[in-house]
Design an enzyme around this catalytic site. Structure first.
Site, PDB file in Angstrom:
ATOM      1  N   ARG A 111     -27.560 -42.469  24.689  1.00 34.68           N
ATOM      2  CA  ARG A 111     -26.802 -43.539  25.338  1.00 34.68           C
ATOM      3  C   ARG A 111     -26.595 -43.219  26.815  1.00 34.68           C
ATOM      4  NH1 ARG A 111     -25.950 -48.488  22.858  1.00 34.68           N
ATOM      5  NH2 ARG A 111     -24.288 -48.709  24.407  1.00 34.68           N
ATOM      6  N   THR A 153     -25.313 -51.117  29.784  1.00 31.07           N
ATOM      7  CA  THR A 153     -26.036 -52.304  29.313  1.00 31.07           C
ATOM      8  C   THR A 153     -26.567 -53.132  30.490  1.00 31.07           C
ATOM      9  OG1 THR A 153     -24.519 -52.365  27.432  1.00 31.07           O
ATOM     10  CG2 THR A 153     -25.854 -54.339  27.825  1.00 31.07           C
ATOM     11  N   GLU A 195     -29.819 -48.315  11.397  1.00 30.61           N
ATOM     12  CA  GLU A 195     -30.952 -48.702  12.245  1.00 30.61           C
ATOM     13  C   GLU A 195     -32.202 -47.851  11.980  1.00 30.61           C
ATOM     14  OE1 GLU A 195     -29.401 -48.637  16.241  1.00 30.61           O
ATOM     15  OE2 GLU A 195     -28.161 -50.406  15.877  1.00 30.61           O
ATOM     16  N   ARG A 205     -32.181 -47.398  32.316  1.00 27.68           N
ATOM     17  CA  ARG A 205     -31.916 -48.791  32.674  1.00 27.68           C
ATOM     18  C   ARG A 205     -31.807 -48.975  34.191  1.00 27.68           C
ATOM     19  NH1 ARG A 205     -27.819 -50.026  27.600  1.00 27.68           N
ATOM     20  NH2 ARG A 205     -29.335 -51.096  26.265  1.00 27.68           N
ATOM     21  N   TYR A 232     -30.002 -57.316  14.804  1.00 23.47           N
ATOM     22  CA  TYR A 232     -28.880 -57.606  15.713  1.00 23.47           C
ATOM     23  C   TYR A 232     -27.794 -58.442  15.030  1.00 23.47           C
ATOM     24  CZ  TYR A 232     -30.937 -55.678  20.016  1.00 23.47           C
ATOM     25  OH  TYR A 232     -31.424 -54.844  21.000  1.00 23.47           O
ATOM     26  N   PHE A 291     -25.064 -64.818  23.585  1.00 23.49           N
ATOM     27  CA  PHE A 291     -26.415 -64.416  24.001  1.00 23.49           C
ATOM     28  C   PHE A 291     -27.341 -64.132  22.826  1.00 23.49           C
ATOM     29  CE2 PHE A 291     -23.724 -60.519  24.153  1.00 23.49           C
ATOM     30  CZ  PHE A 291     -24.415 -59.710  23.262  1.00 23.49           C
ATOM     31  N   HIS A 308     -33.071 -49.820  23.693  1.00 17.60           N
ATOM     32  CA  HIS A 308     -31.940 -49.856  22.753  1.00 17.60           C
ATOM     33  C   HIS A 308     -31.683 -48.443  22.244  1.00 17.60           C
ATOM     34  CE1 HIS A 308     -29.403 -50.910  19.301  1.00 17.60           C
ATOM     35  NE2 HIS A 308     -30.071 -49.956  18.682  1.00 17.60           N
ATOM     36  N   ASN A 330     -33.201 -55.209  29.306  1.00 20.20           N
ATOM     37  CA  ASN A 330     -32.732 -53.914  29.799  1.00 20.20           C
ATOM     38  C   ASN A 330     -33.509 -52.729  29.202  1.00 20.20           C
ATOM     39  OD1 ASN A 330     -31.651 -54.032  27.274  1.00 20.20           O
ATOM     40  ND2 ASN A 330     -29.508 -53.899  27.903  1.00 20.20           N
ATOM     41  N   LYS A 360     -38.008 -51.908  24.602  1.00 21.45           N
ATOM     42  CA  LYS A 360     -37.992 -53.359  24.405  1.00 21.45           C
ATOM     43  C   LYS A 360     -39.215 -54.032  25.060  1.00 21.45           C
ATOM     44  CE  LYS A 360     -32.932 -53.603  24.012  1.00 21.45           C
ATOM     45  NZ  LYS A 360     -31.699 -54.279  24.503  1.00 21.45           N
TER      46      LYS A 360
END
Ligand code: ADP
Ligand code: MG
Length: 138
Positions: free
Chosen positions: A85, A91, A126, A102, A49, A57, A115, A112, A9
């Protein structure tokens, strides 16, 4: 073999952490089979998203995701979705396990750093959102 979508990100790309994060991904044995750096438009971020459209948010998340370039990639491996993950961590970095991307690099629950797809169906959506079959070269 399974494939999952990764995004490094804007908070991480802007802090020059793409290499460090890709090293963690590769050290974990996940294989990069497609990769590019892009600047998302607002419509592209909103589409990606869309599942979070009703969340409070959402607007802030979209603004953050278009605040600078991102590095998107497809990772391949046995159980790649769950393994990535786990490598990402929770998160909210405050609650993320030690040694996760993270925990080490994220700034807060929004910024964070990474993704990762959360299920086979989202991974399929995705990966094809960002890459054509011809771009999956690994
Ligand atoms: P994950 O990325 O761990 O799958 P979610 O799918 O729940 O998490 O949320 C998508 C993204 O939205 C998060 O990675 C984070 O950037 C942002 N986000 C999630 N929850 C919040 C929140 N409570 N406040 C601000 N941003 C959030
Ligand atoms: Mg998610």
């Amino acid at each position: 073999m399974e494939r999952t979508l990764s995004i490094i990100k804007p908070d991480a790309v802007s802090r020059n952490l793409s290499g460090a994060i890709l090293k963690m991904i590769q050290d974990a044995g996940l294989k990069v089979v497609a990769m590019k750096m892009i600047q998302l438009s607002k419509a592209e971020a909103e589409g990606f998203y869309a599942v979070h459209k009703a969340r409070p948010f959402f607007g802030s998340l979209v603004d953050f995701m278009i605040s600078g370039p991102v590095v998107v990639s497809i990772l391949e491996g046995d159980d790649a979705i769950a393994r990535y993950r786990k490598l990402m961590g929770a998160t909210n970095p405050a609650g993320a396990e030690e040694g996760t991307i993270r925990k080490i690099h994220a700034l807060d629950i929004e910024k964070n750093s990474v993704h990762g797809s959360d299920a086979p169906e989202t991974a399929a959506f995705e990966t094809s959102y960002f890459f054509s079959a011809l771009e999956m070269v690994g």
